[in-house]
Scaffold this active site. Structure first.
Site, PDB file in Angstrom:
ATOM      1  N   ASP A   3      11.814 -11.145  -4.056  1.00 23.13           N
ATOM      2  CA  ASP A   3      12.080 -12.334  -3.151  1.00 23.13           C
ATOM      3  C   ASP A   3      12.956 -13.203  -4.115  1.00 23.13           C
ATOM      4  O   ASP A   3      12.938 -13.186  -5.337  1.00 23.13           O
ATOM      5  CB  ASP A   3      10.857 -12.804  -2.499  1.00 23.13           C
ATOM      6  CG  ASP A   3      11.012 -14.013  -1.663  1.00 23.13           C
ATOM      7  OD1 ASP A   3      12.078 -13.959  -0.798  1.00 23.13           O
ATOM      8  OD2 ASP A   3      10.467 -15.340  -1.884  1.00 23.13           O
ATOM      9  N   SER A   4      13.431 -14.303  -3.272  1.00 24.41           N
ATOM     10  CA  SER A   4      14.161 -15.351  -4.279  1.00 24.41           C
ATOM     11  C   SER A   4      12.950 -15.995  -4.921  1.00 24.41           C
ATOM     12  O   SER A   4      13.202 -16.787  -6.153  1.00 24.41           O
ATOM     13  CB  SER A   4      14.665 -16.419  -3.060  1.00 24.41           C
ATOM     14  OG  SER A   4      13.754 -16.914  -2.348  1.00 24.41           O
ATOM     15  N   GLY A  36      18.866 -18.902   0.685  1.00 21.50           N
ATOM     16  CA  GLY A  36      18.903 -19.144   2.097  1.00 21.50           C
ATOM     17  C   GLY A  36      20.391 -19.916   2.497  1.00 21.50           C
ATOM     18  O   GLY A  36      20.818 -19.719   3.537  1.00 21.50           O
ATOM     19  N   CYS A  67      12.103 -10.430   1.409  1.00 19.78           N
ATOM     20  CA  CYS A  67      13.045 -11.601   1.699  1.00 19.78           C
ATOM     21  C   CYS A  67      13.766 -11.126   2.760  1.00 19.78           C
ATOM     22  O   CYS A  67      14.586 -10.223   2.893  1.00 19.78           O
ATOM     23  CB  CYS A  67      14.085 -11.827   0.462  1.00 19.78           C
ATOM     24  SG  CYS A  67      14.922 -13.189   0.618  1.00 19.78           S
ATOM     25  N   GLU A 146       8.201 -23.767  -2.358  1.00 15.98           N
ATOM     26  CA  GLU A 146       8.503 -23.882  -4.015  1.00 15.98           C
ATOM     27  C   GLU A 146       7.761 -24.692  -4.755  1.00 15.98           C
ATOM     28  O   GLU A 146       7.702 -24.548  -5.855  1.00 15.98           O
ATOM     29  CB  GLU A 146       9.916 -23.440  -4.088  1.00 15.98           C
ATOM     30  CG  GLU A 146      10.586 -22.172  -3.407  1.00 15.98           C
ATOM     31  CD  GLU A 146      10.198 -21.038  -4.380  1.00 15.98           C
ATOM     32  OE1 GLU A 146      10.328 -21.065  -5.726  1.00 15.98           O
ATOM     33  OE2 GLU A 146      10.104 -19.995  -3.910  1.00 15.98           O
ATOM     34  N   CYS A 178      11.023 -15.794   7.703  1.00 14.81           N
ATOM     35  CA  CYS A 178      11.212 -16.132   6.191  1.00 14.81           C
ATOM     36  C   CYS A 178       9.870 -15.855   5.309  1.00 14.81           C
ATOM     37  O   CYS A 178       8.990 -16.419   5.929  1.00 14.81           O
ATOM     38  CB  CYS A 178      11.734 -17.478   5.876  1.00 14.81           C
ATOM     39  SG  CYS A 178      11.872 -18.055   4.334  1.00 14.81           S
ATOM     40  N   HIS A 180       8.650 -17.207   3.020  1.00 11.91           N
ATOM     41  CA  HIS A 180       7.810 -18.298   2.410  1.00 11.91           C
ATOM     42  C   HIS A 180       7.072 -19.113   3.736  1.00 11.91           C
ATOM     43  O   HIS A 180       6.209 -19.610   3.512  1.00 11.91           O
ATOM     44  CB  HIS A 180       8.983 -19.467   2.173  1.00 11.91           C
ATOM     45  CG  HIS A 180       9.575 -19.222   0.793  1.00 11.91           C
ATOM     46  ND1 HIS A 180      10.404 -18.167   0.493  1.00 11.91           N
ATOM     47  CD2 HIS A 180       9.264 -19.909  -0.454  1.00 11.91           C
ATOM     48  CE1 HIS A 180      10.772 -18.248  -0.751  1.00 11.91           C
ATOM     49  NE2 HIS A 180      10.115 -19.069  -1.217  1.00 11.91           N
TER      50      HIS A 180
END
Ligand code: DGL
Length: 263
Positions: A3-4, A36, A67, A146, A178, A180
């Site tokens: 994932d990012s 994104g 992701c 994050e 998403c 996250h």
């Protein structure tokens, strides 16, 4: 799995719980997050580079694109080029939200890249052509996760502003498009109200992974063994370990550094 950043750890958690005997290598591209707001061809390039790195260095047998933005960019379509099966998060999430919706009015939230790609409208429309999709991008949510800020007045105010089209759209289900966003589920749930069922693609992706491994004959032959878990970050490894262990749990005790050739 990659994932990012930390979002894919929601998928990793579900995969570890469902498949405790499998080894897992997770790469969080925190050095280049967020994905994104980047053009999708750039995200696809990052995803391809990471996939090749994971195959060459760790000899992975299967890749999960944990992701939505990278899946929207088509990284899950790389199976032929990479010579291993690749699974994205969009199809499993879309199937789950269609099943959960009774009114056939479905909300989808995600990054700007995912929502602008309209991939969810296409995939949900294919599964149920009668479904109405109300979607909106939520820029800023990923940055809160994050930073480890998953609750509090600031994220609440942002949620109220960003989720207004979902509330107005009168949906009965909301797909967290998403990886996250499950970390913000409490705030998102309080904002959209108790009548809207939240659906996360994390569990569904883990189920799809387990089915695929079985069907392809790739399941580890010893179901009683304890899988090994490795974590890699392209950013600050210490920060990744501290927040990652809080978000994922005790399996994340340390992380290795990976430096991309294409920053
Ligand atoms: N977690 C990612 C997703 O599912 C991307 C977040 C980002 O880096 O913008 O789309």
């Amino acid at each position: 799995m990659f994932d990012s950043g930390f979002g894919g750890l929601t998928v990793a958690r579900a995969a570890i719980d469902l498949l405790p005997h499998e080894d897992l290598v997770y790469l969080g591209d925190t050095g280049r997050y967020p994905y994104g707001s980047r053009p999708l061809d750039e995200v696809r390039r990052f995803g391809t580079e990471i996939a090749e790195h994971l195959i060459e260095t760790y000899d992975i047998k299967y890749l999960v694109v944990a992701c939505n933005t990278a899946t929207a960019a088509g990284v899950d379509l790389l199976s032929d080029e990479l010579d291993i099966p690749v699974l994205g998060v969009i199809e499993p999430g879309a199937k789950a939200v269609v099943e959960a919706s009774e009114s056939e009015r479905i909300g989808v939230i995600g990054t700007v890249g995912t929502i602008d790609s309209q991939v969810y409208d296409a995939v949900i429309g294919k599964i149920n052509p009668d479904a109405t999709v109300v979607s909106c991008a939520c820029p800023g949510f990923v940055e809160f996760v994050e930073r480890g800020n998953t609750e509090g007045p600031q994220v609440q105010i942002l949620a109220e502003r960003l989720l207004a089209p979902i509330i107005e759209g009168n949906v009965d289900t909301l797909l967290l498009g998403c990886t996250h966003y499950p970390y913000l589920a409490r705030t998102i749930g309080e904002t959209v109200g108790p009548d809207v069922v939240l659906v996360s693609s994390a569990d569904e992706t883990a189920f799809a992974l387990a089915d695929d491994l079985r069907e392809l004959g790739l399941t580890h032959p010893d179901p009683d063994r304890q899988g090994q878990h490795r974590f890699i970050s392209s950013g600050d490894v210490r920060a990744f370990t501290v927040l990652g262990s809080r978000l994922l749990g005790p399996e994340l005790v340390d992380a290795e550094r990976w430096i991309s050739n294409a920053p």
